[in-house]
Design a protein around this motif. Structure first.
Motif, short mmCIF file in Angstrom:
data_model
loop_
_atom_site.label_atom_id
_atom_site.label_comp_id
_atom_site.label_asym_id
_atom_site.label_seq_id
_atom_site.Cartn_x
_atom_site.Cartn_y
_atom_site.Cartn_z
N ILE A 872 -44.65 -8.32 5.75
CA ILE A 872 -44.42 -7.19 6.54
C ILE A 872 -45.69 -6.32 6.59
N GLU A 873 -46.34 -6.90 4.13
CA GLU A 873 -47.44 -6.24 4.31
C GLU A 873 -48.70 -6.28 5.11
N SER A 874 -48.76 -7.99 5.12
CA SER A 874 -50.20 -8.06 5.74
C SER A 874 -50.25 -7.69 6.94
N LEU A 875 -49.08 -7.60 7.73
CA LEU A 875 -49.17 -7.14 9.13
C LEU A 875 -49.23 -5.29 9.30
N ASP A 876 -48.81 -5.01 8.49
CA ASP A 876 -49.01 -3.46 8.53
C ASP A 876 -50.54 -2.94 8.17
N ALA A 877 -51.39 -4.13 6.86
CA ALA A 877 -52.23 -4.18 7.39
C ALA A 877 -53.43 -4.50 8.24
N SER A 878 -53.18 -4.67 8.91
CA SER A 878 -53.70 -5.43 10.37
C SER A 878 -54.09 -4.71 11.45
N GLY A 879 -53.01 -3.89 11.31
CA GLY A 879 -52.75 -3.17 11.86
C GLY A 879 -52.05 -2.90 13.78
N CYS A 880 -51.39 -3.94 13.53
CA CYS A 880 -50.86 -4.32 14.82
C CYS A 880 -50.08 -3.54 15.59
N LEU A 881 -49.10 -3.83 16.71
CA LEU A 881 -47.97 -3.61 16.67
C LEU A 881 -46.97 -4.60 16.53
N GLY A 882 -45.86 -4.23 17.19
CA GLY A 882 -44.85 -5.22 16.36
C GLY A 882 -43.70 -4.80 15.40
N GLY A 890 -32.02 -6.28 0.91
CA GLY A 890 -33.13 -6.11 -0.44
C GLY A 890 -34.28 -5.62 0.06
N ILE A 891 -34.69 -5.67 0.85
CA ILE A 891 -36.80 -5.92 1.56
C ILE A 891 -36.30 -4.36 1.20
N PHE A 892 -35.89 -3.12 1.33
CA PHE A 892 -35.82 -2.20 1.06
C PHE A 892 -35.32 -1.27 -0.50
N ASP A 893 -35.88 -1.90 -1.13
CA ASP A 893 -35.70 -1.62 -2.39
C ASP A 893 -37.16 -2.54 -3.23
N LEU A 894 -37.64 -3.14 -2.01
CA LEU A 894 -39.18 -3.58 -3.16
C LEU A 894 -40.24 -2.92 -2.46
N PRO A 895 -41.07 -2.97 -4.12
CA PRO A 895 -41.95 -1.42 -4.06
C PRO A 895 -42.98 -2.17 -3.00
N LEU A 896 -43.09 -1.39 -1.78
CA LEU A 896 -43.97 -2.07 -0.65
C LEU A 896 -44.83 -1.37 -0.74
N THR A 897 -46.05 -2.04 0.22
CA THR A 897 -47.44 -0.68 0.24
C THR A 897 -47.95 -0.43 1.59
#
Length: 1409
Positions: A872-882, A890-897
């Motif tokens: 998810i972080e990689s896709l968000d960094a690419s700026g794509c829609l999806g 548990g993904i909501f508890d991760l410190p995502l950037t």
């Protein structure tokens, strides 16, 4: 290569030199004939006729070549020939038939045919048939050779083995071990044999004989007439026949290589002399192309051997496994060197083309064209047919549109066009959907078929008419002001599809020229006199039709006037000959009026021999009397066939008729040859404009595809999206309409028909990446599939299933859903998933659309959650829609950037304590998965689910939370989330009840006496409703209402809940007086509740003529119902009753045997089954009745509603049948268990067991007595039946005797009447006999008298003559005595004067006279 090393080893080692014969090669001869010049699409290899005639002519080609044949026949096989033999050996290793294996044992690989010269008929002597076939085989060594020999096409050696294995033919001469393998097929079965061989991937070379007389002591000349390849059929001789030939989709030669840009795929089409090059492909896109396109040959470049891990074992590690799995199941060959040039060389070798043959690149360089679809994306949206996935092509086009238009749409979806082309396609579809004029039929012709037929000069009359239709339709579009704009818009999509860039005016002018050329040559007017077949007297019309139908009506008469005149004259001459030689014989036979066994004869058309002969027997006279027809009979001679054999004993002809037949056949053949020559000249003329014809045919294919899509889209109520390109301005605000935003309003799944109103609509406003959560069965996968399909349709220029759409032109659309393991590659499902994720992440850009469903589902939860977060972080960094959907909360508890991720959820609501999905996209996070409910719904045992719930509570009770929450707010408890929807549900029920009472009270004018009662989801109505008319409102799970009326409320509720998805429906009802009032209130509620904003499932019923369309329906309107409507309503009521009774019987069967004690059931199982079967039969008949009544209903809404009801009935009927089978199985199981319990009880001890045994004994005694009584009754009944049968037989015999006596009496009366008539006749005959006798006697008497009178008179005359004679003699004697003296006055004048004998003599003479 390995075969080179094998050859060198065999030749070099002394001990293996005895096997060197395996690598011999014959000399390859080439014809001195040069190919015809190129015409735009280069040469036609099938135009080259490699002819081999008799031995002398072959040797006379060149002296040097003959010497080379002799010197090279003993040399070792060349490397090229050896590779061909090894290629055939690999094919022969796959043969499995026993007969084929026996033939393979007799092969010897010393020549390309595989013949063993030591076997019988295996000689390769210079000039014989085997030698000729070897020369042809050397031209095309990798093709099966079929050589025409008389009425058969024969194959020998390796080719014979292939025919036996794949074409189902039997070997010639059986399986004799001393003869070379030989097989073949009759001429009439050639097409089937070629289809069998090409279907299995083989190419075939066909050798024909030169027709015509053959000189003595010489062999027939032969030539290569054509080839049959997979995707390219054999067309030789098609110009002279009337039928069409189905052309399959062309199968190219495919080459695959790899470079730094990615994978490269080159497809070479030999028929079109063209190739396409797709570079920079991903592995998934390449596999998609291989799946959708069958290839003739597959060549793999050596660059594929080295993968990312650096190993040469392709597909073992890293990238390449998917491609290896696809190619390993196919036959392929490796090649090295420059990819394109080496592949073109391979193609020339495969098809036997000359080196100067060139190929045209059809690729159109377009910037910013989207990448081809991945295999997973194509299969999950149904662009490629996949089991269990709704097919996208079936909803894009109507069912009547298939073939070439469907293939074009499929290829367009798999390879989306550039932005400009997509806009052209969309604009074309918009114009097509708004035009008011009529459109042409859009004749579709395969471009490959067009090219091959024109190049080989085999286009027949039918094909020219089809080509003219194509051109005329293009010109029709050009002439019409509304269609000309569409024609202009179609130019660019056609350019991309064909690779041909043609100016619009030039294209129209060339179409004019080609259409006029065809119109000048081809006969299109059926009224032309020259098109009529000859008709002459005494010659069967069928003869002239068979002889002339092959060429008449093909070309205009002005081109064949001389030939037509000659045919007419020869036909008249034939008719004259038949009339002169055969017609007198026919007239003689008819005049004889022979009975059975007499003479027979007729003029007959001998169809097999193409002749008109006389057929007769017993017509030769036994005595020749010079009568009419005898001279023609003498001219007859036996008829002989073309081989000089006598046809039969009854067939005759004459020399004159045979001469006339020969003359007519020559004239007809000349006319046919002239017509074929003109058609081939027209093919050569049009072949100069082949590019225009290919362009026009492809343009109409695209036009038909887009027109069909526009019609289907309007029917489904789809819309055209707003398609925008990505903005290059970084400062552009995406909220102001920038290209970084996609908005789909009212989006519905593409497999649902929007017009039917059954789909759930969602609005998707996407400006960043969505992280989607939701329960199982909540619609996450359906939403992703719908968004992917809508986006793909939008960037292709098609309509989308939404109310409005704003779609950017993505550079790639990637959808990842479920993954399966790949045992061939040794990869688990998680490995396959990671391979696809790697491809998606590496290709995702700011212009991409990425859709991933339930990421990392196949591994351990904690690490899978972390991998998902990183993706998810990689896709968000690419700026794509999806969208990325997941159950890993548990993904909501991760410190995502991730900065731009938006949380979305599929909505759920709580109904009566149960959480159910709404299939609506909402904001927030949904942590409820509905796992237990889903498992229960799928039939998981209740004990397992209960244990799972207990385990879940014991471990996760503290962390359990339900409902949809906002990500940035505190989550509420499950109790609050549950109670709130319950209050809203109760409020909705109260409001609905008030609205019902208000509407019905106004109509009935009795608001006080009305009471609206509710029935819960698992409740039934009270008994007070039995026999009363009720109006009810059903609240469906999808929040829609269904309004109806019935006299059996309980039965109707059961019927509703028996339908799929309506098991938990609740009801509101009120009791009214009479059926008429119930009908009025039903219509009134449907119309009024709809106006108040309630969503109704049966809104169409409000417009029903039976119900009325206004809110003020009177009772008289109800009684004026149409008779058909009354019958439909009656059928519905009967269905409800029969359905309820059948369900009761099935439930009784299911419960049968549970409490059974020694046969205590009131109704037997057989009786219950009989009742259930009767109910099913009644339901089936009611379905049939409703099916007949539905089309007769007065309005379309009624018809549609009734037809949908009929489909529901059919589903219910099938469900009942399944339930009946299950109930019977359950009953048998119950009986088995009951019997087991009784057995255990009998074997046990105690008072109960003793009582049961005594009861059993008593029952056994009673049963025995009952059986004896039953037996006695059975015997008595049998005796009674026998007596009845005897009485019946006696009565029958008596009736028969009475009939016989009556017949005898009538016959006696008839005989008596006949006897009386006979007596009268006899008496009459007797009287007539007496009269006849009297007449005879009188006549005879008169006759005797006359005779006597005549005789008497005759005797008197004789006496007078004697007396006269005596007197004369006496006078003469006296004169002699007296001399010459005569008395005076008497003169005797030379006997002219009668002497005077006195008066007495004269008197007597007078008396006698």
């Amino acid at each position: 290569m390995h075969w080179i090393a094998t050859r060198n080893a065999v030749v070099s080692l002394p001990r293996w030199r005895s096997f060197a014969f395996l690598f011999r090669s014959p000399f390859r001869t080439h014809s001195s004939l040069k190919p015809s010049p190129l015409l735009l699409l280069n040469t036609r290899y099938s135009e080259r006729r490699y002819c081999l005639g008799d031995g002398k002519s072959v040797k006379g080609i060149t002296t040097a070549s003959s010497k080379k044949v002799k010197t090279k026949s003993t040399d070792v096989l060349t490397d090229k020939d050896l590779s061909h033999l090894l290629w055939w050996k690999e094919r022969l290793q796959t043969c499995k038939k026993p007969s084929t294996l026996q033939l393979i044992e007799r092969l010897m690989y010393t020549n390309l045919l595989g013949l063993d010269p030591s076997l019988r008929n295996g000689s390769l002597k210079d000039g014989n048939l085997n030698w000729e076939m070897l020369q042809f085989k050397s031209r095309f060594p990798r093709e099966v050779l079929l050589c025409r020999v008389g009425d058969f096409y024969e194959a020998i050696g390796i080719d014979a083995c292939i025919l036996v294995e794949y074409a189902g033919l039997n070997p010639f001469g059986g399986l004799r071990s001393d003869s070379v393998p030989k097989a073949g097929c009759p001429v009439v079965n050639l097409r089937q044999t070629l289809d069998d061989l090409t279907r299995n991937g083989f190419s075939v070379c066909i050798v024909e004989e030169i027709q015509g007389p053959t000189p003595a002591r010489s062999r027939k000349g032969r030539f290569i007439s054509g080839h049959a390849h997979p995707g390219s059929p054999y067309v030789y001789g098609l110009v002279g026949v009337d039928h069409d030939l189905d052309f399959p989709e062309p199968m190219p030669v495919v080459g695959i290589s790899r470079s730094a840009r990615g994978y490269c795929m080159i497809s070479i089409f030999e028929t079109m002399k063209a190739y396409s090059l797709d570079d920079g492909l991903t592995e998934e896109a390449l596999v998609t192309k291989l799946r959708t396109r069958r290839c003739h040959h597959l060549f793999l470049h050596a660059s594929l051997r080295h993968n990312a891990s650096g190993t040469c074992r392709w597909g073992e590690f890293g990238e390449g496994g998917l491609l290896w799995g696809e190619c390993s199941g196919r036959n392929f060959e490796w090649f090295e060197g420059d990819t394109l040039s080496e592949l073109l060389t391979k193609v020339r070798d495969v098809y036997g083309l000359d080196d100067e043959v060139s190929f045209r690149n059809v690729n159109v360089p377009l910037e910013n064209r989207p990448r081809p679809l991945h295999l997973g994306t194509a299969t999950q949206i149904g662009a490629l047919p996949t089991e269990g996935i709704p097919c996208l092509l079936k909803v894009l086009l109507p069912s009547t549109c298939s073939g070439l238009p469907s293939l074009y749409v499929r290829d367009l979806l798999l390879n989306p066009p550039a932005y400009d082309i997509a806009l052209k396609i969309q604009e074309t579809c918009k114009l097509m959907s708004t035009i008011t004029c009529s459109v042409p039929e859009f004749t579709c012709v395969s471009s490959a078929k067009l090219v091959k037929l024109l190049e080989q000069r085999e286009a027949n009359y039918i094909e020219f008419c089809r080509i003219k239709n194509v051109l005329d339709e293009v010109l029709h579009m050009h002439r019409h002001p509304e269609l000309v704009e569409i024609l202009k818009l179609l130019m660019e999509p056609t350019w991309v599809a064909t690779g041909l860039k043609i100016d619009f005016e030039t294209f129209v002018n060339e179409c004019h020229w080609a259409s006029d050329s065809i119109g000048e040559m081809i006969s299109l007017d059926d009224d032309e006199s020259h098109q009529n077949v000859s008709k002459c007297a005494n010659v069967p019309n069928e003869f002239f039709y068979d002889m002339e139908s092959s060429w008449r009506g093909r070309v205009k008469g002005i081109h064949i006037e001389e030939e037509i005149t000659q045919v007419a004259k020869s036909a008249e001459a034939l008719s004259l000959a038949v009339t002169e030689d055969f017609h007198p014989i026919i007239s003689r036979i008819k005049a004889m009026a022979a009975s059975l066994g007499g003479s027979k004869g007729e003029i007959v058309y001998a169809k097999e021999h193409e002749s008109v002969w006389f057929k007769g027997k017993r017509f030769t006279p036994s005595v020749w009397g010079g009568t009419a027809g005898e001279e023609q009979i003498k001219q007859l001679k036996p008829a002989f066939d073309s081989k000089g054999k006598k046809v039969g004993e009854e067939w005759f002809t004459t020399q004159k008729v045979e001469t006339a037949l020969v003359r007519y056949h020559e004239a007809s053949e000349n006319a046919n040859a002239r017509v074929l020559e003109l058609l081939r000249e027209l093919s050569a003329k049009l072949q100069t404009k082949i590019n225009v014809l290919v362009f026009a045919s492809m343009l109409l294919v695209i036009a038909k595809a887009l027109f069909s899509h526009a019609c289907e889209g309007r029917r489904r109520k789809w819309v055209f999206p707003t398609l925008v390109g990505f903005s290059t301005d970084e400062a552009a605000n995406p909220l102001d309409g920038g290209a970084t935003r996609m908005k789909l309003t009212g989006l519905s799944p593409y497999w649902f028909d929007v017009a039917s109103g059954t789909a759930v609509h969602n609005t998707v406003d996407m400006q960043s990446l969505f992280l989607l959560t939701g329960p199982n069965g909540g619609g996450k996968s359906s939403l992703l599939r719908s968004i992917c399909a809508a986006a793909l349709l939008g960037i292709c220029g098609f309509m989308v299933p939404a109310e409005s759409a704003y779609i950017p032109h993505f550079d790639s659309i990637m959808l990842h859903m479920k993954s399966y393991d790949s045992p061939v590659d040794g990869k688990s499902s998680f490995q396959v998933e990671m391979s696809e994720i790697r491809s998606i992440v590496s290709q995702a850009t700011s212009r991409s659309l990425v859709l991933i469903d339930e990421i990392c589902r196949g591994t351990e939860t904690a690490k899978g959650t972390c991998i998902a977060g990183s993706v998810i972080e990689s896709l968000d960094a690419s700026g794509c829609l999806g969208i990325v959907s997941t159950h890993l909360h548990g993904i909501f508890d991760l410190p995502l950037t991730a900065k731009n991720v938006t949380y979305k959820a599929m909505g759920a609501e709580n109904v009566e304590g149960q959480t159910k999905p709404t299939w609506k996209l909402t904001d927030g996070v949904c942590r409820e998965s509905l796992a237990f409910e889903t498992a229960k719904r799928e039939g998981v045992p209740e004990t397992i689910i209960q244990r799972a719930e207990a385990l879940y509570i014991s471990v996760y009770a503290k962390d359990a939370s339900f409902g949809v929450v906002r990500p940035n707010k505190t989550e509420t408890s499950s109790d609050n989330e549950i109670s709130k929807p319950v209050r809203s549900e109760r409020s909705l029920e109260k409001d609905l009840a008030k609205a019902i009472l208000k509407i019905c009270g106004i109509k009935m004018n009795e608001p006080v006496g009305l009471e609206c009662l509710s029935i819960g989801a698992r409740e039934l109505p009270p008994p007070s409703t039995v026999g009363s008319s009720c109006v009810y409102v059903m609240k469906r799970p999808d929040k829609r209402l269904y309004i109806g009326q019935t006299d059996d409320l309980e039965g109707r509720i059961r019927a509703h809940r028996a339908k799929e998805g309506l098991q938990g429906s609740s009801f509101l009802y009120l009791v009214v007086q009479g059926k008429s009032m119930a009908c009025q209130l039903e219509t009134l509620l449907i119309n009024q509740l709809h106006e108040q904003g309630y969503s109704l499932a049966n809104l169409a019923d409000g417009k029903h003529r039976n119900f009325g369309t206004s809110s003020s329906l009177t009772a008289s309107d109800v009684w004026d119902m149409d008779e058909v409507v009354v019958q439909v309503e009656k059928t519905k009521r009967e269905w409800d009753d029969a359905y309820e009774k059948t369900i009761e019987h099935i439930l009784a069967i299911q419960e049968y045997g549970k409490s059974r004690r020694g046969g205590e059931e009131k109704i037997s199982l057989q009786r219950l089954n009989g009742l259930a079967q009767d109910g099913l039969s009644l339901l089936n008949s009611l379905q049939f009745n409703l099916d007949l009544l539905a089309p007769q209903l007065p309005s379309d809404d009624q018809v549609q509603s009734t037809q949908s009801l009929l489909e529901t009935w059919k589903n219910q009927y099938q469900s009942l049948r399944v339930n009946l089978r299950s109930a019977n199985l359950k009953a048998k199981d119950n009986m088995r268990k009951a019997a087991q319990q009784e057995r255990e009880l009998l074997l046990g001890g105690g008072t109960e067991s003793t009582d049961l045994r005594r009861k059993r004994q008593a029952n056994a005694g009673v049963t025995s007595d009952a059986e004896s009584i039953t037996e006695s009754l059975r015997r008595s009944r049998q005796l009674m039946v026998q007596e009845v049968e005897r009485s019946t037989n006696t009565l029958v015999a008596f009736d028969e005797s009475t009939g016989v006596l009556k017949k005898a009496e009538s016959e006696y009366k008839g005989h008596r009447s006949l006897l009386s008539r006979t007596r009268n006749l006899l008496s009459t005959m007797q009287r007539q006999d007496v009269i006849d006798r009297v007449i005879l006697i009188i006549g005879f008497s008169l006759f005797v008298c006359a005779v006597l009178y005549v005789v008497s008179k005759r005797i008197g005359i004789l006496k007078l003559q004697q007396m006269a004679t005596a007197a004369i003699k006496a006078q003469l004697a006296g004169k002699a005595a007296n001399g010459d003296a005569m008395p005076l006055g008497q003169e005797f004048d030379g006997g002219n004067t009668v002497p005077n004998v006195g008066i007495p003599l004269q008197q007597r003479l007078h008396d006698e006279l």
